[in-house]
Design a protein around this motif. Structure first.
Motif, short mmCIF file in Angstrom:
data_model
loop_
_atom_site.label_atom_id
_atom_site.label_comp_id
_atom_site.label_asym_id
_atom_site.label_seq_id
_atom_site.Cartn_x
_atom_site.Cartn_y
_atom_site.Cartn_z
N VAL A 1 -1.63 -5.50 1.56
CA VAL A 1 -2.97 -6.08 1.58
C VAL A 1 -2.86 -7.53 2.04
O VAL A 1 -2.03 -8.30 1.55
CB VAL A 1 -3.62 -6.03 0.18
CG1 VAL A 1 -5.00 -6.69 0.21
CG2 VAL A 1 -3.73 -4.59 -0.29
N LEU B 1 0.84 -1.20 0.00
CA LEU B 1 0.00 0.00 0.00
C LEU B 1 0.87 1.25 0.00
O LEU B 1 2.06 1.20 0.35
CB LEU B 1 -0.90 -0.01 1.24
CG LEU B 1 -1.99 -1.08 1.24
CD1 LEU B 1 -2.55 -1.27 2.65
CD2 LEU B 1 -3.11 -0.72 0.30
N TYR C 1 2.93 -1.29 4.73
CA TYR C 1 1.71 -2.08 4.88
C TYR C 1 1.36 -2.78 3.58
O TYR C 1 1.52 -2.21 2.50
CB TYR C 1 0.55 -1.17 5.31
CG TYR C 1 0.66 -0.68 6.73
CD1 TYR C 1 0.11 -1.39 7.79
CD2 TYR C 1 1.32 0.52 7.02
CE1 TYR C 1 0.20 -0.94 9.09
CE2 TYR C 1 1.42 0.98 8.32
CZ TYR C 1 0.86 0.25 9.35
OH TYR C 1 0.96 0.70 10.64
N TYR D 1 -4.75 3.10 9.04
CA TYR D 1 -4.07 1.83 8.82
C TYR D 1 -4.25 0.88 10.01
O TYR D 1 -4.41 -0.33 9.85
CB TYR D 1 -2.59 2.06 8.55
CG TYR D 1 -2.25 2.31 7.09
CD1 TYR D 1 -3.12 1.92 6.08
CD2 TYR D 1 -1.05 2.91 6.71
CE1 TYR D 1 -2.82 2.13 4.74
CE2 TYR D 1 -0.74 3.12 5.38
CZ TYR D 1 -1.63 2.72 4.40
OH TYR D 1 -1.32 2.92 3.07
N ILE E 1 -5.28 -5.55 6.18
CA ILE E 1 -3.88 -5.28 5.83
C ILE E 1 -2.97 -5.85 6.91
O ILE E 1 -3.42 -6.11 8.04
CB ILE E 1 -3.61 -3.76 5.66
CG1 ILE E 1 -3.78 -3.02 7.00
CG2 ILE E 1 -4.54 -3.16 4.61
CD1 ILE E 1 -3.38 -1.57 6.94
N GLU F 1 -5.87 -2.76 9.96
CA GLU F 1 -5.12 -3.89 10.52
C GLU F 1 -5.99 -4.68 11.49
O GLU F 1 -5.96 -5.92 11.49
CB GLU F 1 -3.87 -3.37 11.23
CG GLU F 1 -2.91 -4.46 11.66
CD GLU F 1 -1.70 -3.90 12.40
OE1 GLU F 1 -1.00 -4.70 13.04
OE2 GLU F 1 -1.48 -2.66 12.36
#
Length: 484
Positions: free
Chosen positions: A66, A26, A64, A47, A56, A51
Protein backbone atom coordinates in the motif's frame (compact mmCIF):
# COMPACT_ATOMS: atom_id res chain seq x y z
CA UNK A 1 -17.39 -3.66 -15.06
CA UNK A 2 -14.81 -6.36 -15.91
CA UNK A 3 -13.51 -8.86 -13.37
CA UNK A 4 -10.21 -7.10 -12.88
CA UNK A 5 -11.96 -3.73 -12.42
CA UNK A 6 -14.31 -5.28 -9.87
CA UNK A 7 -11.35 -6.74 -7.97
CA UNK A 8 -9.48 -3.43 -8.14
CA UNK A 9 -12.52 -1.61 -6.69
CA UNK A 10 -12.76 -4.17 -3.88
CA UNK A 11 -9.08 -3.75 -2.98
CA UNK A 12 -9.35 0.03 -3.29
CA UNK A 13 -12.26 0.03 -0.82
CA UNK A 14 -10.27 -2.08 1.61
CA UNK A 15 -7.36 0.37 1.41
CA UNK A 16 -9.65 3.39 1.91
CA UNK A 17 -11.31 1.66 4.90
CA UNK A 18 -7.91 0.98 6.47
CA UNK A 19 -8.12 -2.81 6.22
CA UNK A 20 -4.81 -2.61 4.36
CA UNK A 21 -2.73 0.09 6.08
CA UNK A 22 -0.17 2.45 4.58
CA UNK A 23 3.03 0.56 3.78
CA UNK A 24 1.47 -2.87 4.43
CA UNK A 25 2.23 -5.76 2.09
CA UNK A 26 -0.76 -6.91 0.04
CA UNK A 27 -1.66 -10.57 -0.58
CA UNK A 28 0.32 -12.27 -3.32
CA UNK A 29 -1.08 -12.61 -6.82
CA UNK A 30 -1.55 -16.35 -6.33
CA UNK A 31 -3.30 -15.89 -2.97
CA UNK A 32 -5.81 -13.42 -4.42
CA UNK A 33 -6.34 -15.66 -7.44
CA UNK A 34 -7.36 -18.56 -5.17
CA UNK A 35 -9.35 -16.36 -2.77
CA UNK A 36 -11.52 -14.76 -5.48
CA UNK A 37 -11.60 -17.60 -7.99
CA UNK A 38 -10.06 -15.55 -10.80
CA UNK A 39 -7.05 -16.05 -13.04
CA UNK A 40 -3.59 -14.80 -12.16
CA UNK A 41 -3.70 -12.40 -15.12
CA UNK A 42 -6.92 -10.88 -13.73
CA UNK A 43 -5.19 -10.18 -10.39
CA UNK A 44 -2.18 -8.74 -12.22
CA UNK A 45 -4.45 -6.41 -14.21
CA UNK A 46 -6.20 -5.32 -11.00
CA UNK A 47 -2.87 -4.58 -9.33
CA UNK A 48 -1.70 -2.68 -12.41
CA UNK A 49 -4.84 -0.51 -12.27
CA UNK A 50 -4.26 0.24 -8.57
CA UNK A 51 -0.63 1.05 -9.37
CA UNK A 52 -1.77 3.55 -12.02
CA UNK A 53 -3.96 5.20 -9.39
CA UNK A 54 -0.93 5.32 -7.08
CA UNK A 55 -2.75 3.36 -4.40
CA UNK A 56 -0.10 0.64 -4.37
CA UNK A 57 3.60 0.34 -5.26
CA UNK A 58 5.49 -2.77 -6.45
CA UNK A 59 8.75 -3.82 -4.85
CA UNK A 60 10.98 -6.25 -6.80
CA UNK A 61 10.84 -9.81 -5.46
CA UNK A 62 8.72 -8.62 -2.52
CA UNK A 63 5.26 -8.06 -3.99
CA UNK A 64 2.88 -5.12 -3.78
CA UNK A 65 2.57 -2.66 -0.90
CA UNK A 66 0.00 0.00 0.00
CA UNK A 67 1.43 3.36 -1.05
CA UNK A 68 2.35 5.86 1.63
CA UNK A 69 -0.07 8.70 0.99
CA UNK A 70 -0.82 12.11 2.33
CA UNK A 71 -4.07 12.58 4.17
CA UNK A 72 -7.06 13.42 2.00
CA UNK A 73 -7.35 17.23 1.77
CA UNK A 74 -10.46 18.71 3.41
CA UNK A 75 -13.31 20.11 1.32
CA UNK A 76 -13.67 23.87 0.81
CA UNK A 77 -15.78 25.58 3.48
CA UNK A 78 -18.93 27.51 2.61
CA UNK A 79 -17.98 30.62 0.66
CA UNK A 80 -18.27 34.12 2.15
CA UNK A 81 -18.85 36.63 -0.67
CA UNK A 82 -19.91 40.23 -0.10
CA UNK A 83 -23.71 39.96 -0.08
CA UNK A 84 -24.61 43.10 -1.95
CA UNK A 85 -25.24 43.84 -5.63
CA UNK A 86 -21.99 44.44 -7.53
CA UNK A 87 -20.90 45.32 -11.04
CA UNK A 88 -19.26 42.34 -12.75
CA UNK A 89 -15.54 42.47 -13.56
CA UNK A 90 -12.97 39.95 -14.88
CA UNK A 91 -13.79 40.21 -18.62
CA UNK A 92 -10.13 40.58 -19.58
CA UNK A 93 -9.22 37.42 -17.66
CA UNK A 94 -12.06 35.47 -19.30
CA UNK A 95 -10.94 36.70 -22.73
CA UNK A 96 -7.39 35.54 -21.99
CA UNK A 97 -8.69 32.06 -21.05
CA UNK A 98 -10.80 31.84 -24.21
CA UNK A 99 -8.09 33.12 -26.55
CA UNK A 100 -5.67 30.38 -25.54
CA UNK A 101 -8.16 27.55 -26.23
CA UNK A 102 -7.12 27.29 -29.87
CA UNK A 103 -3.41 27.11 -29.04
CA UNK A 104 -2.60 23.41 -29.29
CA UNK A 105 0.79 23.98 -27.63
CA UNK A 106 -0.86 24.99 -24.35
CA UNK A 107 -2.22 22.23 -22.12
CA UNK A 108 -5.58 23.46 -20.85
CA UNK A 109 -5.70 22.06 -17.32
CA UNK A 110 -8.71 24.14 -16.33
CA UNK A 111 -10.93 24.28 -19.41
CA UNK A 112 -14.55 23.12 -19.56
CA UNK A 113 -13.83 20.81 -22.51
CA UNK A 114 -15.17 17.23 -22.42
CA UNK A 115 -13.25 14.19 -23.64
CA UNK A 116 -13.76 14.01 -27.43
CA UNK A 117 -11.59 10.91 -28.01
CA UNK A 118 -14.03 8.15 -27.02
CA UNK A 119 -15.12 5.57 -29.65
CA UNK A 120 -18.80 6.06 -28.76
CA UNK A 121 -18.66 9.33 -30.73
CA UNK A 122 -17.82 7.54 -34.00
CA UNK A 123 -21.49 7.04 -34.99
CA UNK A 124 -21.92 10.82 -34.85
CA UNK A 125 -19.19 11.26 -37.45
CA UNK A 126 -20.86 8.65 -39.68
CA UNK A 127 -24.27 10.30 -39.32
CA UNK A 128 -22.83 13.67 -40.31
CA UNK A 129 -21.05 12.08 -43.27
CA UNK A 130 -24.24 10.39 -44.51
CA UNK A 131 -26.12 13.67 -44.21
CA UNK A 132 -23.49 15.45 -46.28
CA UNK A 133 -23.67 12.76 -48.98
CA UNK A 134 -27.46 13.03 -49.22
CA UNK A 135 -27.14 16.75 -50.00
CA UNK A 136 -30.54 17.51 -48.49
CA UNK A 137 -31.12 21.20 -49.24
CA UNK A 138 -33.50 21.51 -46.26
CA UNK A 139 -30.54 21.02 -43.92
CA UNK A 140 -28.90 24.13 -45.35
CA UNK A 141 -32.05 26.18 -44.93
CA UNK A 142 -33.64 27.93 -41.95
CA UNK A 143 -35.79 25.79 -39.69
CA UNK A 144 -38.38 26.89 -37.13
CA UNK A 145 -37.37 29.47 -34.53
CA UNK A 146 -38.24 26.78 -31.97
CA UNK A 147 -35.75 24.40 -33.55
CA UNK A 148 -35.97 21.10 -35.44
CA UNK A 149 -39.05 19.21 -34.24
CA UNK A 150 -37.30 15.81 -34.27
CA UNK A 151 -34.63 17.09 -31.88
CA UNK A 152 -37.13 18.76 -29.55
CA UNK A 153 -39.02 15.47 -29.31
CA UNK A 154 -35.84 13.58 -28.41
CA UNK A 155 -34.89 16.16 -25.76
CA UNK A 156 -38.34 15.88 -24.19
CA UNK A 157 -37.90 12.08 -23.95
CA UNK A 158 -34.41 12.41 -22.45
CA UNK A 159 -35.67 14.77 -19.76
CA UNK A 160 -38.05 12.13 -18.39
CA UNK A 161 -35.06 10.74 -16.44
CA UNK A 162 -34.69 14.13 -14.73
CA UNK A 163 -38.31 14.03 -13.56
CA UNK A 164 -39.58 16.49 -16.20
CA UNK A 165 -42.76 15.94 -18.17
CA UNK A 166 -42.12 18.08 -21.25
CA UNK A 167 -43.41 18.10 -24.80
CA UNK A 168 -41.60 19.21 -27.93
CA UNK A 169 -43.52 22.50 -27.83
CA UNK A 170 -42.12 23.23 -24.36
CA UNK A 171 -38.57 23.36 -25.73
CA UNK A 172 -36.64 25.98 -27.70
CA UNK A 173 -33.39 24.88 -29.39
CA UNK A 174 -30.51 27.34 -28.92
CA UNK A 175 -26.93 27.85 -30.05
CA UNK A 176 -25.44 26.09 -27.05
CA UNK A 177 -26.34 26.43 -23.37
CA UNK A 178 -24.69 29.83 -23.31
CA UNK A 179 -27.40 31.25 -25.55
CA UNK A 180 -30.08 29.44 -23.54
CA UNK A 181 -28.84 31.22 -20.39
CA UNK A 182 -28.46 34.53 -22.22
CA UNK A 183 -31.97 34.69 -23.67
CA UNK A 184 -33.45 33.46 -20.39
CA UNK A 185 -31.77 36.31 -18.51
CA UNK A 186 -32.86 38.86 -21.12
CA UNK A 187 -36.43 37.53 -21.04
CA UNK A 188 -36.68 38.36 -17.32
CA UNK A 189 -34.34 41.26 -16.63
CA UNK A 190 -33.41 44.70 -17.88
CA UNK A 191 -30.34 46.84 -17.33
CA UNK A 192 -30.06 47.85 -13.68
CA UNK A 193 -31.91 44.79 -12.35
CA UNK A 194 -30.42 42.41 -9.78
CA UNK A 195 -29.90 38.64 -10.13
CA UNK A 196 -28.73 36.30 -7.35
CA UNK A 197 -26.02 33.77 -8.26
CA UNK A 198 -24.14 31.01 -6.53
CA UNK A 199 -20.63 31.96 -5.50
CA UNK A 200 -18.46 30.73 -7.19
CA UNK A 201 -20.37 30.25 -10.44
CA UNK A 202 -19.88 29.83 -14.21
CA UNK A 203 -17.98 32.80 -15.64
CA UNK A 204 -20.14 32.81 -18.78
CA UNK A 205 -23.19 33.67 -16.69
CA UNK A 206 -21.27 36.49 -15.02
CA UNK A 207 -20.18 38.01 -18.32
CA UNK A 208 -23.72 37.75 -19.71
CA UNK A 209 -24.94 39.84 -16.78
CA UNK A 210 -22.12 42.31 -17.34
CA UNK A 211 -23.02 42.67 -21.01
CA UNK A 212 -26.67 43.41 -20.19
CA UNK A 213 -25.88 45.90 -17.43
CA UNK A 214 -27.36 43.63 -14.75
CA UNK A 215 -25.89 43.53 -11.26
CA UNK A 216 -25.16 40.29 -9.43
CA UNK A 217 -25.46 39.50 -5.76
CA UNK A 218 -23.27 36.54 -4.83
CA UNK A 219 -24.82 34.11 -2.36
CA UNK A 220 -22.68 31.91 -0.06
CA UNK A 221 -22.48 28.38 -1.44
CA UNK A 222 -21.57 25.11 0.24
CA UNK A 223 -19.45 22.58 -1.64
CA UNK A 224 -21.85 19.77 -0.62
CA UNK A 225 -25.36 21.23 -0.36
CA UNK A 226 -25.16 24.20 -2.73
CA UNK A 227 -26.50 27.73 -2.46
CA UNK A 228 -27.32 28.91 1.07
CA UNK A 229 -31.09 29.24 1.19
CA UNK A 230 -30.84 31.18 4.43
CA UNK A 231 -28.55 33.77 2.87
CA UNK A 232 -30.70 33.87 -0.25
CA UNK A 233 -33.83 34.53 1.80
CA UNK A 234 -32.07 37.40 3.56
CA UNK A 235 -31.01 38.81 0.18
CA UNK A 236 -34.60 38.59 -1.10
CA UNK A 237 -35.76 40.58 1.91
CA UNK A 238 -33.20 43.33 1.30
CA UNK A 239 -33.04 43.61 -2.49
CA UNK A 240 -35.51 43.48 -5.45
CA UNK A 241 -34.03 40.29 -6.93
CA UNK A 242 -35.62 39.31 -10.25
CA UNK A 243 -34.13 35.81 -10.62
CA UNK A 244 -31.74 33.23 -9.20
CA UNK A 245 -29.23 31.43 -11.44
CA UNK A 246 -28.12 28.02 -10.14
CA UNK A 247 -26.19 24.97 -11.37
CA UNK A 248 -27.66 22.40 -8.95
CA UNK A 249 -26.52 19.16 -10.64
CA UNK A 250 -22.76 18.54 -10.98
CA UNK A 251 -22.17 22.19 -10.21
CA UNK A 252 -19.60 24.19 -12.14
CA UNK A 253 -17.09 24.65 -10.55
CA UNK A 254 -17.70 22.92 -7.15
CA UNK A 255 -19.13 19.62 -8.47
CA UNK A 256 -21.90 19.11 -5.87
CA UNK A 257 -25.42 17.78 -6.47
CA UNK A 258 -27.92 19.87 -4.52
CA UNK A 259 -30.09 17.62 -2.31
CA UNK A 260 -33.67 17.27 -3.57
CA UNK A 261 -35.10 18.69 -0.33
CA UNK A 262 -33.13 21.89 -0.86
CA UNK A 263 -34.25 22.08 -4.49
CA UNK A 264 -37.84 21.98 -3.28
CA UNK A 265 -37.10 24.64 -0.68
CA UNK A 266 -35.55 26.86 -3.37
CA UNK A 267 -38.73 26.61 -5.48
CA UNK A 268 -40.83 27.53 -2.44
CA UNK A 269 -38.58 30.51 -1.72
CA UNK A 270 -38.80 31.72 -5.32
CA UNK A 271 -42.60 31.44 -5.21
CA UNK A 272 -42.75 33.42 -1.99
CA UNK A 273 -40.79 36.34 -3.51
CA UNK A 274 -42.17 35.85 -7.05
CA UNK A 275 -38.73 35.38 -8.61
CA UNK A 276 -37.67 33.24 -11.56
CA UNK A 277 -35.17 30.40 -11.32
CA UNK A 278 -32.75 29.93 -14.21
CA UNK A 279 -31.44 26.38 -13.92
CA UNK A 280 -28.22 25.46 -15.75
CA UNK A 281 -28.28 21.66 -16.14
CA UNK A 282 -25.54 21.34 -18.74
CA UNK A 283 -23.60 18.82 -16.60
CA UNK A 284 -26.62 17.05 -15.07
CA UNK A 285 -26.50 14.07 -17.44
CA UNK A 286 -22.93 13.33 -16.31
CA UNK A 287 -23.81 12.58 -12.67
CA UNK A 288 -22.22 9.32 -11.58
CA UNK A 289 -25.25 8.16 -9.64
CA UNK A 290 -28.13 6.49 -11.47
CA UNK A 291 -30.85 7.46 -12.02
CA UNK A 292 -29.55 10.93 -12.62
CA UNK A 293 -30.60 13.64 -10.10
CA UNK A 294 -33.89 15.45 -10.64
CA UNK A 295 -33.94 18.96 -12.02
CA UNK A 296 -35.48 21.89 -10.18
CA UNK A 297 -37.71 22.21 -13.26
CA UNK A 298 -39.32 18.88 -12.39
CA UNK A 299 -40.47 20.39 -9.06
CA UNK A 300 -41.90 23.51 -10.69
CA UNK A 301 -45.71 23.77 -10.87
CA UNK A 302 -46.20 27.37 -11.98
CA UNK A 303 -43.67 27.72 -14.83
CA UNK A 304 -41.18 29.98 -13.04
CA UNK A 305 -38.16 27.72 -13.74
CA UNK A 306 -36.28 28.12 -17.03
CA UNK A 307 -34.30 24.92 -17.61
CA UNK A 308 -31.18 25.42 -19.76
CA UNK A 309 -28.87 22.74 -21.12
CA UNK A 310 -26.98 21.57 -24.20
CA UNK A 311 -25.04 18.70 -25.75
CA UNK A 312 -21.76 20.62 -25.43
CA UNK A 313 -20.51 18.69 -22.39
CA UNK A 314 -22.06 15.29 -23.16
CA UNK A 315 -21.24 15.15 -26.90
CA UNK A 316 -19.17 18.02 -28.31
CA UNK A 317 -19.11 21.80 -27.83
CA UNK A 318 -18.47 22.43 -31.52
CA UNK A 319 -21.97 21.24 -32.38
CA UNK A 320 -23.38 24.37 -30.69
CA UNK A 321 -26.70 22.66 -29.93
CA UNK A 322 -28.42 23.66 -26.71
CA UNK A 323 -31.97 24.18 -25.50
CA UNK A 324 -34.21 25.85 -22.96
CA UNK A 325 -37.57 24.88 -21.46
CA UNK A 326 -38.76 28.41 -20.57
CA UNK A 327 -42.10 27.70 -18.90
CA UNK A 328 -44.26 30.81 -18.48
CA UNK A 329 -41.57 32.94 -20.17
CA UNK A 330 -41.83 31.16 -23.54
CA UNK A 331 -43.00 34.14 -25.61
CA UNK A 332 -40.33 36.43 -24.20
CA UNK A 333 -37.62 33.81 -24.69
CA UNK A 334 -38.66 33.30 -28.32
CA UNK A 335 -38.45 37.05 -28.90
CA UNK A 336 -34.99 37.20 -27.33
CA UNK A 337 -33.95 34.19 -29.42
CA UNK A 338 -35.14 35.92 -32.57
CA UNK A 339 -33.23 39.15 -31.92
CA UNK A 340 -30.02 37.36 -30.83
CA UNK A 341 -29.31 34.62 -33.40
CA UNK A 342 -32.62 33.75 -35.03
CA UNK A 343 -33.00 30.05 -35.74
CA UNK A 344 -30.18 27.69 -34.76
CA UNK A 345 -28.02 25.95 -37.40
CA UNK A 346 -30.15 23.17 -38.90
CA UNK A 347 -27.71 20.39 -39.83
CA UNK A 348 -26.18 19.83 -36.35
CA UNK A 349 -29.70 19.57 -34.89
CA UNK A 350 -30.61 16.79 -37.32
CA UNK A 351 -27.33 14.99 -36.60
CA UNK A 352 -27.88 15.04 -32.82
CA UNK A 353 -31.52 13.98 -33.20
CA UNK A 354 -30.49 11.02 -35.36
CA UNK A 355 -27.68 10.07 -32.96
CA UNK A 356 -30.24 9.86 -30.15
CA UNK A 357 -32.95 8.17 -32.25
CA UNK A 358 -30.60 5.37 -33.34
CA UNK A 359 -29.79 4.56 -29.70
CA UNK A 360 -26.20 5.85 -29.56
CA UNK A 361 -26.62 8.62 -27.00
CA UNK A 362 -27.40 6.69 -23.82
CA UNK A 363 -24.54 4.16 -24.27
CA UNK A 364 -22.23 7.11 -24.89
CA UNK A 365 -23.44 8.78 -21.67
CA UNK A 366 -22.88 5.59 -19.67
CA UNK A 367 -19.35 5.32 -21.01
CA UNK A 368 -18.52 8.95 -20.27
CA UNK A 369 -19.80 8.70 -16.70
CA UNK A 370 -17.54 5.69 -16.15
CA UNK A 371 -14.56 7.37 -17.82
CA UNK A 372 -14.90 10.55 -15.78
CA UNK A 373 -15.40 8.70 -12.51
CA UNK A 374 -12.28 6.58 -13.12
CA UNK A 375 -10.39 9.70 -14.17
CA UNK A 376 -11.41 11.45 -10.97
CA UNK A 377 -10.05 8.62 -8.84
CA UNK A 378 -6.69 8.77 -10.62
CA UNK A 379 -6.57 12.56 -10.83
CA UNK A 380 -7.41 13.08 -7.16
CA UNK A 381 -4.59 10.70 -6.22
CA UNK A 382 -2.18 12.75 -8.32
CA UNK A 383 -3.35 15.99 -6.70
CA UNK A 384 -2.96 14.48 -3.24
CA UNK A 385 0.50 13.15 -4.14
CA UNK A 386 2.00 16.12 -6.00
CA UNK A 387 0.34 19.13 -4.36
CA UNK A 388 1.58 20.49 -1.02
CA UNK A 389 -0.38 20.22 2.21
CA UNK A 390 -2.67 23.05 3.21
CA UNK A 391 -5.11 22.86 0.30
CA UNK A 392 -8.84 22.11 0.15
CA UNK A 393 -10.28 20.03 -2.70
CA UNK A 394 -13.89 19.60 -3.83
CA UNK A 395 -15.49 16.15 -4.10
CA UNK A 396 -17.35 16.20 -7.43
CA UNK A 397 -20.35 13.90 -7.82
CA UNK A 398 -20.18 13.89 -11.58
CA UNK A 399 -18.83 15.69 -14.64
CA UNK A 400 -15.09 16.42 -15.02
CA UNK A 401 -14.32 19.58 -13.00
CA UNK A 402 -12.47 19.96 -9.69
CA UNK A 403 -12.11 23.06 -7.47
CA UNK A 404 -8.97 23.57 -5.40
CA UNK A 405 -8.70 26.18 -2.68
CA UNK A 406 -5.23 27.34 -1.61
CA UNK A 407 -4.19 29.54 1.34
CA UNK A 408 -5.78 32.99 1.28
CA UNK A 409 -2.56 34.83 0.37
CA UNK A 410 -2.02 32.64 -2.71
CA UNK A 411 -2.22 34.38 -6.11
CA UNK A 412 -3.41 32.04 -8.87
CA UNK A 413 -3.14 34.81 -11.47
CA UNK A 414 0.58 35.05 -10.76
CA UNK A 415 0.76 31.25 -10.89
CA UNK A 416 -0.74 31.25 -14.41
CA UNK A 417 2.02 33.62 -15.53
CA UNK A 418 4.61 31.08 -14.41
CA UNK A 419 2.69 28.22 -16.03
CA UNK A 420 2.82 29.93 -19.43
CA UNK A 421 6.52 29.13 -19.55
CA UNK A 422 5.57 25.46 -19.12
CA UNK A 423 2.86 25.72 -21.84
CA UNK A 424 0.11 25.08 -19.31
CA UNK A 425 -2.88 27.05 -18.09
CA UNK A 426 -5.40 26.68 -15.26
CA UNK A 427 -8.75 28.41 -14.78
CA UNK A 428 -8.18 31.01 -12.07
CA UNK A 429 -10.82 31.14 -9.35
CA UNK A 430 -11.46 34.88 -9.72
CA UNK A 431 -13.15 34.18 -13.09
CA UNK A 432 -16.00 32.58 -11.17
CA UNK A 433 -16.80 35.60 -9.03
CA UNK A 434 -18.61 38.82 -9.90
CA UNK A 435 -16.21 40.86 -7.80
CA UNK A 436 -12.97 38.96 -8.45
CA UNK A 437 -12.93 36.84 -5.29
CA UNK A 438 -11.30 33.37 -5.16
CA UNK A 439 -7.97 34.56 -6.53
CA UNK A 440 -6.51 31.82 -4.32
CA UNK A 441 -8.49 29.07 -6.08
CA UNK A 442 -8.16 26.95 -9.25
CA UNK A 443 -10.54 24.97 -11.41
CA UNK A 444 -9.02 21.86 -12.98
CA UNK A 445 -10.35 19.46 -15.64
CA UNK A 446 -9.89 15.71 -15.14
CA UNK A 447 -11.52 14.91 -18.48
CA UNK A 448 -8.01 14.89 -19.93
CA UNK A 449 -6.44 11.53 -20.86
CA UNK A 450 -5.04 9.96 -17.71
CA UNK A 451 -1.62 9.22 -19.18
CA UNK A 452 2.02 9.90 -18.35
CA UNK A 453 1.91 13.32 -20.02
CA UNK A 454 -1.01 14.47 -17.87
CA UNK A 455 0.57 13.09 -14.70
CA UNK A 456 3.79 14.94 -15.49
CA UNK A 457 1.78 18.14 -15.98
CA UNK A 458 0.06 17.71 -12.59
CA UNK A 459 3.47 17.08 -11.01
CA UNK A 460 4.78 20.31 -12.55
CA UNK A 461 1.66 22.17 -11.46
CA UNK A 462 1.97 20.84 -7.92
CA UNK A 463 5.63 21.93 -7.78
CA UNK A 464 4.69 25.40 -9.06
CA UNK A 465 1.94 25.67 -6.43
CA UNK A 466 4.38 24.64 -3.71
CA UNK A 467 6.91 27.28 -4.82
CA UNK A 468 4.18 29.93 -4.88
CA UNK A 469 2.93 28.94 -1.41
CA UNK A 470 6.50 29.19 -0.07
CA UNK A 471 6.89 32.63 -1.66
CA UNK A 472 3.60 33.72 -0.05
CA UNK A 473 4.84 32.58 3.35
CA UNK A 474 8.12 34.49 2.96
CA UNK A 475 6.29 37.65 1.84
CA UNK A 476 3.89 37.38 4.77
CA UNK A 477 6.76 37.04 7.26
CA UNK A 478 8.60 39.96 5.64
CA UNK A 479 5.49 42.18 5.72
CA UNK A 480 4.86 41.29 9.37
CA UNK A 481 8.43 42.20 10.34
CA UNK A 482 8.13 45.60 8.62
CA UNK A 483 4.93 46.47 10.50
CA UNK A 484 6.29 45.54 13.92
Amino acid sequence: MTRYQHLACLLSDRIEQGLYRSGERLPSVRTLSLEHGVSISTVQQAYHLLEEKQLIVPQPRSGYFVATRKATPPMPAITRPAQRPVEITQWESVLELLSSRTNSDVLQLGSGMPDLTQPTLKPLWKIQSRMAQKQDIDQLNYDSLLGVAALREQVARLMIDSGCQLTADDIVITTGCHEALSISIRAICQAGDIIAVESPTFHGTMQTLRGFGIRAIEIPTDSVTGISLEALELAFEQWPIKAVVVVPNCNNPLGFIMPESRKRALVTLAQRFDAAIIEDDVYGELAWEYPRPVTIKSLDHDGRVLLCSSFSKTLAPGLRVGWVAPGRYRDRVLHMKYISTGSTATQPQHAVAEFIRLGHYLPHLRRMRQVYQRNYETFSCWVRHYFPCGICVSRPQGSFLMWIELPEAFDAVRLNTELRELNMQVAVGSLFSASGKYRNCLRLNYGLPMNEHTEQAIAQLGAAVERAMLACSIETVHTSSLTM
